[in-house]
Design an enzyme around this catalytic site. Structure first.
Site, PDB file in Angstrom:
ATOM      1  N   ILE A 139      55.602  20.428 -51.521  1.00 20.78           N
ATOM      2  CA  ILE A 139      54.362  19.665 -51.645  1.00 20.78           C
ATOM      3  C   ILE A 139      54.700  18.314 -51.036  1.00 20.78           C
ATOM      4  O   ILE A 139      55.458  17.545 -51.610  1.00 20.78           O
ATOM      5  CB  ILE A 139      53.941  19.479 -53.122  1.00 20.78           C
ATOM      6  N   PRO A 140      54.182  18.015 -49.841  1.00 26.47           N
ATOM      7  CA  PRO A 140      54.706  16.874 -49.072  1.00 26.47           C
ATOM      8  C   PRO A 140      54.194  15.533 -49.594  1.00 26.47           C
ATOM      9  O   PRO A 140      53.381  14.865 -48.941  1.00 26.47           O
ATOM     10  CB  PRO A 140      54.214  17.158 -47.656  1.00 26.47           C
ATOM     11  N   CYS A 141      54.702  15.131 -50.764  1.00 24.83           N
ATOM     12  CA  CYS A 141      54.235  13.876 -51.346  1.00 24.83           C
ATOM     13  C   CYS A 141      54.697  12.682 -50.508  1.00 24.83           C
ATOM     14  O   CYS A 141      54.183  11.581 -50.684  1.00 24.83           O
ATOM     15  CB  CYS A 141      54.681  13.758 -52.793  1.00 24.83           C
ATOM     16  N   HIS A 142      55.641  12.929 -49.567  1.00 27.62           N
ATOM     17  CA  HIS A 142      56.043  11.808 -48.702  1.00 27.62           C
ATOM     18  C   HIS A 142      54.920  11.421 -47.739  1.00 27.62           C
ATOM     19  O   HIS A 142      54.993  10.382 -47.094  1.00 27.62           O
ATOM     20  CB  HIS A 142      57.316  12.169 -47.926  1.00 27.62           C
TER      21      HIS A 142
END
Lengths: 259, 174
Positions: free
Chosen positions: A167-170
């Site tokens: 989950i690309p929270c970056h």
């Protein structure tokens, strides 16, 4: 009939009735197959080795690999509260899910998000849809999930993202143009990941309005991939939605800059 | 709290206890039906995975009303039948599965530590299929005659006769 034959006959009938103990691996294998127990293994990520845990339902936990694997095990047990065992390296669908997400290819997320709250799930599923090479402000996520006031709560939910990278929270950054915090090893890693994906980290402008193109009459968030294609001569800025619409511009369908 | 109540209240939290309480019976039945330790383990695993998936789709009342033991027996018979069909269709795969180092005393000799056990497996192998199901469900798995009849879809009298004939054959063939 002699005694030996007689004994063998009784033995085999006793054997019919007496239960065999199931092999010890049976319970483990069943629990893994239905997603009630997990396996983990190291995986080389762009920000260094991480431990990734998975089960039949998806990737359940991911964290930076320290020198001591028991740290990850105890983190997993506190966080996920399921049995965990060492696996033989991530299976291909786990690796494919991570590769797919980081390279920006489409496909299912393959995340097991049973441990998160419904609000966190909304935040994470929305974040999963941000394409590689782009970024969105925290407030955008809050608005997309229908909770425009919950900007800080979005930040907290992403801080507790059990499966960073997948989950690309970056890709969620501050609206003032700074990249903000990152749970997987700090903001340095966030900067590295965004740079690898081609986001111009140092040139992120504060979201103080929208940008548009006078050839298409479409306005975007400044971090949308289509904004980046607009050349300087055709670039126009708007302070707000009303101004853009008064000038005859429509919102971008890709980055959905307004509600 | 009864296991059914716990399954209905919290399937994920109680499924491990469910497997623990039935695994020996399911495995033993599978072993006596497949006559192979490897197949029995595969079958038992598949049975519980199917059971879990089915339970996920059952509503509360259905789980509470479920007679788990006959239900698992039904699943076991289905899985054993499917397994036999796949093994029959792909015999070369099964042959390759056997580790050559393992074959010296026969691949299933680990199943037969005791003399009685070895004899049992041989005799069950010789038993006609139609008798093996009833006698295994009644004796090893431990269902009542009524339950065996229902699981197999045969009349109770038929099942009693088949179990009795199977026992007679097992006794005589020593």
């Amino acid at each position: 009939m002699n005694a030996t034959a007689d004994r063998s006959r009784t033995d085999s009938l006793d054997a019919l009735d007496s239960l065999d103990a199931a092999p010890p691996a049976l319970l483990d294998n069943v629990l893994h197959a239905v997603g009630l127990a997990d396996e983990y293994a190291p995986w080389p990520s762009p920000v260094g080795d991480v431990f990734v845990a998975w089960n039949a339902r998806g990737i359940s936990c991911l964290s930076l690999a320290g020198p001591d694997p028991t740290e990850f095990e105890s983190y997993f047990r506190t966080r996920v509260r399921r049995p965990l065992r060492v696996g033989d390296g991530p299976p291909s669908r786990v690796r494919a899910a991570l590769d797919r997400r980081l390279s920006g290819k489409s496909g299912p997320t393959f995340a097991d998000l049973r441990i998160v709250t419904p609000f966190e799930r909304d935040v994470l599923e929305c974040t999963a849809r941000i394409p590689a090479g782009e970024a969105r402000p925290y407030g955008w996520v809050a608005r997309e999930i229908g909770r425009p006031g919950a900007v800080r709560a979005v930040g907290t939910a992403l801080k507790h993202n059990p499966v960073p990278l997948l989950i690309p929270c970056h890709r969620v950054v501050r609206s003032d143009g700074r990249i903000g915090e990152y749970a997987l090893g700090g903001p340095g890693n966030k900067r590295l990941l965004l740079t690898l994906e081609g986001v111009p980290v140092d040139d992120l402008e504060p979201v103080k309005g929208f940008v548009g193109s006078d050839t298409t009459h479409i306005f975007c968030l400044p971090w949308c991939r289509y904004d980046r294609k607009v050349s300087e001569v055709h670039r126009v800025s708007f302070r707000n939605q009303a101004e853009a619409e008064a000038a005859g511009y429509r919102p971008c369908k890709h980055c959905r800059p307004v509600a | 709290m009864k296991l059914n109540d716990r399954l209905a209240a919290d399937l994920d939290g109680s499924f491990e206890a469910f497997v623990r309480s039935h695994q020996d019976a399911v495995y033993s039945a599978a072993l006596r039906l497949t006559l192979s330790r490897t197949d029995a383990e595969d079958v038992a695993q598949d049975v519980f995975v199917r059971a879990y998936k089915a339970l996920c789709g059952f509503d509360r009342e259905r789980i509470l009303a479920l007679s788990t033991k006959p239900w698992l027996a039904r699943i076991t018979l289905n899985v054993v039948r499917n397994k036999a069909r796949t093994n029959g269709r792909r015999p070369q795969t099964t042959a390759l599965d056997v580790d050559p180092a393992d074959t010296a005393p026969g691949p299933d000799s680990k199943a037969v530590e005791a003399d009685g056990h070895a004899a049992l497996i041989d005799k069950l192998a010789a038993l006609p299929d139609i008798y093996r199901g009833p006698v295994v469900l009644r004796h090893a798995y431990g269902l009542s005659y009524d339950e065996v009849a229902e699981v197999l879809g045969r009349p109770v009298g038929t099942v009693k006769a088949q179990v009795s004939r199977a026992l007679q054959t097992l006794k005589e063939s020593s």
